[in-house]
Write a protein that holds these residues in place. Structure first.
Motif, PDB file in Angstrom:
ATOM      1  N   GLY A  21      43.573  46.218  15.490  1.00 21.92           N
ATOM      2  CA  GLY A  21      43.163  44.915  14.981  1.00 21.92           C
ATOM      3  C   GLY A  21      41.651  44.774  14.898  1.00 21.92           C
ATOM      4  N   PRO A  22      41.222  43.759  14.169  1.00 26.44           N
ATOM      5  CA  PRO A  22      39.789  43.519  13.998  1.00 26.44           C
ATOM      6  C   PRO A  22      39.079  43.319  15.334  1.00 26.44           C
ATOM      7  N   ARG A  23      37.901  43.844  15.401  1.00 19.76           N
ATOM      8  CA  ARG A  23      37.035  43.729  16.584  1.00 19.76           C
ATOM      9  C   ARG A  23      37.728  44.243  17.852  1.00 19.76           C
ATOM     10  N   PHE A  24      38.454  45.341  17.710  1.00 20.14           N
ATOM     11  CA  PHE A  24      39.144  45.922  18.860  1.00 20.14           C
ATOM     12  C   PHE A  24      38.171  46.231  19.990  1.00 20.14           C
ATOM     13  N   GLU A  25      36.927  46.539  19.640  1.00 22.70           N
ATOM     14  CA  GLU A  25      35.938  46.901  20.664  1.00 22.70           C
ATOM     15  C   GLU A  25      35.626  45.728  21.599  1.00 22.70           C
ATOM     16  N   GLU A  26      35.930  44.517  21.174  1.00 24.08           N
ATOM     17  CA  GLU A  26      35.692  43.338  22.014  1.00 24.08           C
ATOM     18  C   GLU A  26      36.862  43.067  22.957  1.00 24.08           C
ATOM     19  N   LYS A  27      37.932  43.823  22.843  1.00 25.68           N
ATOM     20  CA  LYS A  27      39.120  43.617  23.673  1.00 25.68           C
ATOM     21  C   LYS A  27      39.108  44.455  24.952  1.00 25.68           C
ATOM     22  N   ASP A  28      38.114  45.306  25.100  1.00 18.49           N
ATOM     23  CA  ASP A  28      37.992  46.150  26.290  1.00 18.49           C
ATOM     24  C   ASP A  28      37.693  45.257  27.495  1.00 18.49           C
ATOM     25  N   PRO A  29      38.545  45.271  28.521  1.00 15.90           N
ATOM     26  CA  PRO A  29      38.342  44.395  29.677  1.00 15.90           C
ATOM     27  C   PRO A  29      37.013  44.622  30.397  1.00 15.90           C
ATOM     28  N   GLN A  30      36.502  45.838  30.384  1.00 10.93           N
ATOM     29  CA  GLN A  30      35.212  46.124  31.020  1.00 10.93           C
ATOM     30  C   GLN A  30      34.055  46.058  30.027  1.00 10.93           C
ATOM     31  N   ASP A  31      34.338  45.726  28.778  1.00 11.95           N
ATOM     32  CA  ASP A  31      33.328  45.576  27.727  1.00 11.95           C
ATOM     33  C   ASP A  31      32.578  46.873  27.423  1.00 11.95           C
ATOM     34  N   GLU A  32      33.154  47.993  27.804  1.00 14.61           N
ATOM     35  CA  GLU A  32      32.491  49.284  27.595  1.00 14.61           C
ATOM     36  C   GLU A  32      32.398  49.661  26.118  1.00 14.61           C
ATOM     37  N   LEU A  33      33.457  49.417  25.349  1.00 16.45           N
ATOM     38  CA  LEU A  33      33.432  49.800  23.935  1.00 16.45           C
ATOM     39  C   LEU A  33      32.301  49.091  23.193  1.00 16.45           C
ATOM     40  N   ARG A  34      32.158  47.801  23.429  1.00 15.74           N
ATOM     41  CA  ARG A  34      31.105  47.042  22.753  1.00 15.74           C
ATOM     42  C   ARG A  34      29.727  47.528  23.194  1.00 15.74           C
ATOM     43  N   LYS A  35      29.567  47.805  24.476  1.00 19.54           N
ATOM     44  CA  LYS A  35      28.286  48.295  24.987  1.00 19.54           C
ATOM     45  C   LYS A  35      27.933  49.641  24.363  1.00 19.54           C
ATOM     46  N   ILE A  36      28.914  50.494  24.215  1.00 24.60           N
ATOM     47  CA  ILE A  36      28.681  51.802  23.583  1.00 24.60           C
ATOM     48  C   ILE A  36      28.230  51.598  22.139  1.00 24.60           C
ATOM     49  N   CYS A  37      28.921  50.727  21.421  1.00 31.92           N
ATOM     50  CA  CYS A  37      28.575  50.471  20.022  1.00 31.92           C
ATOM     51  C   CYS A  37      27.142  49.969  19.868  1.00 31.92           C
TER      52      CYS A  37
END
Length: 73
Positions: A21-37
């Protein structure tokens, strides 16, 4: 905003977005995906880090609510 431009990397991100789904990187409970991006790392290192993080997250964590509603109906 992630600075990812290489076609094979974009394809991978697009596949994850279609599946999770859209913005899947924001669904990471530890917010790691968004931080990596948003990190200043080189593209190849970002993608490697994203792959690593995605490999440890259970698919149900990132699946959209709509997917679960579709399955339960």
């Amino acid at each position: 905003p992630a600075g990812i431009k290489q076609l094979d990397h974009l394809y991978l991100l697009a596949c994850w977005e279609v599946f999770y789904g859209p913005r899947f990187e924001e669904k990471d409970p530890q917010d790691e995906l968004r931080k990596i991006c948003l990190s200043p790392a080189q593209e190849a290192k970002k993608v490697a880090a994203l792959r690593e993080r995605m490999s440890v997250l259970p698919p149900t964590v990132l699946a959209s609510d709509q997917q679960f509603r579709d399955v339960q109906v």
